[in-house]
Design an enzyme around this catalytic site. Structure first.
Site, PDB file in Angstrom:
ATOM      1  N   HIS A 275       3.336   1.952   2.241  1.00  0.00           N
ATOM      2  CA  HIS A 275       4.008   2.486   3.402  1.00  0.00           C
ATOM      3  C   HIS A 275       5.366   2.333   3.350  1.00  0.00           C
ATOM      4  O   HIS A 275       5.870   1.486   2.919  1.00  0.00           O
ATOM      5  CB  HIS A 275       3.216   1.677   4.531  1.00  0.00           C
ATOM      6  CG  HIS A 275       3.585   0.257   4.976  1.00  0.00           C
ATOM      7  ND1 HIS A 275       2.733  -0.722   5.256  1.00  0.00           N
ATOM      8  CD2 HIS A 275       4.805  -0.522   4.569  1.00  0.00           C
ATOM      9  CE1 HIS A 275       3.179  -1.891   5.307  1.00  0.00           C
ATOM     10  NE2 HIS A 275       4.566  -1.774   4.929  1.00  0.00           N
TER      11      HIS A 275
ATOM     12  N   GLU B  74       1.548   4.086   7.365  1.00  0.00           N
ATOM     13  CA  GLU B  74       0.459   3.751   6.447  1.00  0.00           C
ATOM     14  C   GLU B  74      -0.154   4.985   5.633  1.00  0.00           C
ATOM     15  O   GLU B  74      -0.232   6.285   6.384  1.00  0.00           O
ATOM     16  CB  GLU B  74      -0.581   3.033   7.171  1.00  0.00           C
ATOM     17  CG  GLU B  74      -0.219   1.888   8.133  1.00  0.00           C
ATOM     18  CD  GLU B  74      -0.034   0.430   7.442  1.00  0.00           C
ATOM     19  OE1 GLU B  74       0.244   0.457   6.219  1.00  0.00           O
ATOM     20  OE2 GLU B  74      -0.359  -0.428   7.862  1.00  0.00           O
TER      21      GLU B  74
ATOM     22  N   ASN C 185       0.751  -1.250  -0.080  1.00  0.00           N
ATOM     23  CA  ASN C 185      -0.059  -0.139  -0.071  1.00  0.00           C
ATOM     24  C   ASN C 185       0.781   1.221  -0.083  1.00  0.00           C
ATOM     25  O   ASN C 185       0.085   2.419   0.100  1.00  0.00           O
ATOM     26  CB  ASN C 185      -0.971   0.000   1.142  1.00  0.00           C
ATOM     27  CG  ASN C 185      -0.037   0.002   2.551  1.00  0.00           C
ATOM     28  OD1 ASN C 185       0.955  -0.114   2.241  1.00  0.00           O
ATOM     29  ND2 ASN C 185      -0.972  -0.069   3.705  1.00  0.00           N
TER      30      ASN C 185
HETATM   31  C1  F6R Z   1       9.827  -2.908   8.289  1.00  0.00           C
HETATM   32  C2  F6R Z   1       9.107  -2.245   7.601  1.00  0.00           C
HETATM   33  C3  F6R Z   1       8.192  -2.506   6.532  1.00  0.00           C
HETATM   34  C4  F6R Z   1       8.785  -3.287   5.529  1.00  0.00           C
HETATM   35  C5  F6R Z   1       7.506  -3.332   4.567  1.00  0.00           C
HETATM   36  C6  F6R Z   1       7.970  -4.506   3.446  1.00  0.00           C
HETATM   37  O1  F6R Z   1      10.741  -2.730   9.334  1.00  0.00           O
HETATM   38  O2  F6R Z   1       9.339  -0.949   8.299  1.00  0.00           O
HETATM   39  O3  F6R Z   1       7.832  -1.004   5.867  1.00  0.00           O
HETATM   40  O4  F6R Z   1       9.667  -2.740   4.789  1.00  0.00           O
HETATM   41  O5  F6R Z   1       6.318  -3.862   5.174  1.00  0.00           O
HETATM   42  O6  F6R Z   1       7.943  -5.769   4.031  1.00  0.00           O
HETATM   43  P1  F6R Z   1       8.529  -6.973   3.191  1.00  0.00           P
HETATM   44  O7  F6R Z   1       9.963  -6.775   2.954  1.00  0.00           O
HETATM   45  O8  F6R Z   1       8.263  -8.059   4.056  1.00  0.00           O
HETATM   46  O9  F6R Z   1       7.817  -7.116   1.815  1.00  0.00           O
END
Ligand code: F6R
Length: 242
Positions: A138, A143, A136
């Site tokens: 973030h 978010e 999304n």
């Molecule tokens: C983790 C964080 C999140 C992840 C994001 C992607 O510390 O801050 O923003 O970077 O959710 O997660 P993955 O890499 O598992 O797809």
């Protein structure tokens, strides 16, 4: 923004690792901003390998993680403290006292947010901030919303984020509903930002974040306003950037 796409996994992780090791070799006291999730695991494996080969030391480095779930015990298998210990810190020569992760179990969470910001303010700026991206848009756990928060704060995880992270838990009901996260203001203060994006499922959001309008609806798009950002995309995520 400097955007690079990689055909092979090795080039992707080696380039990411080189950004960090060259910084540490030039300044052993560098301050690293770290992330969790699936995306940086290959990078962390490469850093461990390079450390074992004597190519980099973390002995004088300090690290600051972006976020932590609220309410998971520190030693819970899915806490971000456990993740960082298992995926990186236990395998390198870093002083664990110098590794910082927000405390999602603090009695007074608001106070914990203020302390984390004070620490970042006093010790910062972070030299290189590593980021992943959510489906999304973030960054950390900022978010999409009508407005974003600058400093460290408690956030309610959106359904999409909890669904994405359910793969690490027995069921979606076990995924925490809240997290402590660094705010976009703190992230934007880093001297350099390195965003890693991997997987075809991230191709659309990568295009939107990197080339679409800058909007709080897609927090990662704010990085377009940062003066020193490098984005590494694997082949799947980089579909629109060839
Ligand atoms: C983790 C964080 C999140 C992840 C994001 C992607 O510390 O801050 O923003 O970077 O959710 O997660 P993955 O890499 O598992 O797809």
């Amino acid at each position: 923004m400097n955007i690079y796409t990689f055909k092979d996994e090795e080039g992707f992780v080696q380039t990411a690792a080189n950004q960090i090791t060259s910084l540490l070799n030039a300044n052993p006291y560098a301050k690293l901003g770290l992330a969790t999730g699936s995306t940086p695991v290959g990078l962390y494996n490469k850093l461990i390998e390079m450390h074992r080969q004597g190519l980099v030391s973390f002995a004088n480095a300090t690290t600051y993680n972006l976020d932590e779930y609220v309410g998971l015990p520190k030693d819970h298998a899915e806490s971000y403290r456990t993740f960082m210990n298992e995926k990186l810190f236990n395998h390198i020569d870093i002083n664990k006292e110098q590794t910082h992760i927000p405390n999602g179990n603090a009695e007074d969470l608001e106070d914990e947010c203020r302390s984390y910001d004070r620490m970042l303010e006093q010790n910062g700026p972070i030299d290189i901030q590593l980021l992943g991206i959510g489906h999304n848009g973030h960054i950390a756990f900022n978010e999409p919303a009508e407005s974003l928060t600058s400093g460290t704060h408690i956030t309610t995880l959106q359904a999409k984020t909890r669904e994405a992270n359910a793969r690490f838990f027995p069921s979606i009901d076990d995924v925490p509903t809240h997290a402590i996260t660094m705010g976009v203001g703190s992230i934007m203060k880093a001297r350099q930002i390195m965003m890693l994006i991997r997987g075809e499922d991230k191709a659309e959001i990568a295009k939107r974040a990197l080339t679409g309008p800058v909007s709080t609806d897609c927090p990662a798009s704010l990085l377009q306003c940062h003066p020193n950002v490098i984005v590494l995309l694997d082949q799947g995520a980089g579909r629109y950037f060839k």
